[in-house]
Design a protein around this motif. Sequence first.
Motif, short mmCIF file in Angstrom:
data_model
loop_
_atom_site.label_atom_id
_atom_site.label_comp_id
_atom_site.label_asym_id
_atom_site.label_seq_id
_atom_site.Cartn_x
_atom_site.Cartn_y
_atom_site.Cartn_z
N ALA A 149 0.63 -1.12 0.16
CA ALA A 149 0.11 -0.04 0.13
C ALA A 149 0.86 1.31 -0.01
CB ALA A 149 -0.88 0.11 1.33
N TYR A 150 0.40 2.29 -0.47
CA TYR A 150 0.99 3.31 -0.29
C TYR A 150 0.20 4.14 0.59
CZ TYR A 150 1.80 8.60 -1.25
OH TYR A 150 1.95 9.99 -1.05
N ARG A 151 1.12 4.60 1.74
CA ARG A 151 0.62 5.35 2.93
C ARG A 151 1.01 6.75 3.14
NH1 ARG A 151 2.34 0.42 7.28
NH2 ARG A 151 0.97 -1.19 6.52
N VAL A 152 0.14 7.63 3.67
CA VAL A 152 0.69 8.86 3.53
C VAL A 152 -0.31 9.69 4.75
CG1 VAL A 152 -1.12 9.57 1.92
CG2 VAL A 152 0.88 11.19 2.38
N VAL A 153 0.39 10.79 5.32
CA VAL A 153 -0.52 11.60 6.46
C VAL A 153 -0.59 13.08 5.69
CG1 VAL A 153 -0.58 12.35 8.60
CG2 VAL A 153 0.17 10.22 8.11
N ARG A 154 -1.81 13.47 5.56
CA ARG A 154 -1.77 14.93 5.12
C ARG A 154 -3.01 15.55 6.11
NH1 ARG A 154 -0.07 15.43 -0.14
NH2 ARG A 154 2.08 14.42 -0.20
N GLY A 155 -2.36 16.78 6.46
CA GLY A 155 -3.56 17.36 7.42
C GLY A 155 -4.14 16.60 8.52
N GLY A 156 -3.18 15.75 9.20
CA GLY A 156 -3.52 14.98 10.33
C GLY A 156 -4.37 13.63 10.09
N VAL A 157 -4.58 13.52 8.65
CA VAL A 157 -5.32 12.20 8.40
C VAL A 157 -4.40 11.29 7.72
CG1 VAL A 157 -7.09 11.65 6.77
CG2 VAL A 157 -7.47 13.63 7.96
N SER A 158 -4.58 10.03 8.16
CA SER A 158 -3.79 9.00 7.53
C SER A 158 -4.34 8.26 6.63
CB SER A 158 -3.29 8.23 8.70
OG SER A 158 -4.16 7.46 9.29
N LEU A 159 -3.77 7.90 5.47
CA LEU A 159 -4.52 7.36 4.35
C LEU A 159 -3.83 6.13 3.81
CD1 LEU A 159 -7.00 7.81 2.42
CD2 LEU A 159 -5.12 9.27 1.01
#
Length: 394
Positions: free
Chosen positions: A125-135
């Motif tokens: 999976a590609y994991r990222v955190v933006r604006g306090g949201v983890s995706l």
Amino acid sequence: MSLKILFCGDVCFKVQPEVDREAAKRILAPMRDILCAADLRVMNLECPLAPEGVGAPIYKSGPNIIGRPRNVGFLEAAGCDVAVLANNHIGDYGGDALSYTLDLLGEHSIPYVGAGENLDEAYSAYRVVRGGVSLSIVAVCENEFGTASGDRAGAAGFDLERLGDKIEEEKEVSDYVIVVFHGGCEYNPLPSPLCRERYRTLVRLGADAVIAGHTHCMQGYEYYHDRPIVYSLGNFLFKWDKPSRPSWYHGYIAQLTIDAESPRQLMVRPIPYVFDPDKNEISPLAGDKLEHTLRYIERISLVIPDMDELTRYYKGWCIISGLNYIKSLVAKPEYLAPSDTPPEVAPLRNLLCCEAHNELMRTTLELIYNGELELARVWAGELEGLYYKEPSCN
């Protein structure tokens, strides 16, 4: 606050190997404000990028497609944050071309998902955190050609158990899990019954959204258990010598908005555009043309929740597309002990192994068996009325 993610459809350079970063800036100039306003941009790279002499066409049915290293400039100019590689062309020139593509993306700091040097890597999976949201984003494709297997490089071919396990695994580490799925019936404006069932099953397994593509035309979207499912975005940049339908150069970006203040709330907004092959640019629709296309997307979306209606239209699609493939369903005795791989085996394998083609063959044969061909011809005419027509308004 809210997080805005843009999902763009197929990006392919088969007839545009000259596109570099500067050319891409001109192609994308009308889309610049839309792309820059997003927090995350996800694009489907529909071909490997490798220089001449790296890799060779694999044995398959359908075209073998490849781009050149300079084409990575298009992804850079678009601000691509993650390239989706789970599709039916990324493995067209074998493991060497795919490995070159993975290295090239790494050199240009473009993460990728949906393909790898082996099956486990392809399913990463590609994991990222933006604006306090983890995706987490997981990408898979139907099982045509060029899929990974064990230690063989390739795309992440769809496997329900493996994908279900991956969704469950990512739910442990991310607030949201999005599945990008490459599949469906090319040129059909509606998803098939089993396609709807498959994507809804992914939601039941925990996916917070399913974003799909591959059909070279727009399909609609729905909310299932309050989770968005987008059935097909259409092409983004995919210039072709002889596109068969007006839908080829029309599509929409799916803007997925996550409202961090309202847990589990995800909303989809379609942003329609057109690629002009003469001007060589992608432009967002506006005015009457925008309204025309939004009404069209709404119209085809309204069919999706009604399984009876969706099934009737799909049987019509079997008349339009399925009957042309039936003649390929021939297995000869020499296939069982070949000295060389018979050329006819590739299309036969594809009809049986690819999920969309398999459903098409089974349903078409069922129509023939039940004596429903004439009735299905009526449904085919009705389905043709749902084809996208280029807006003539100003």
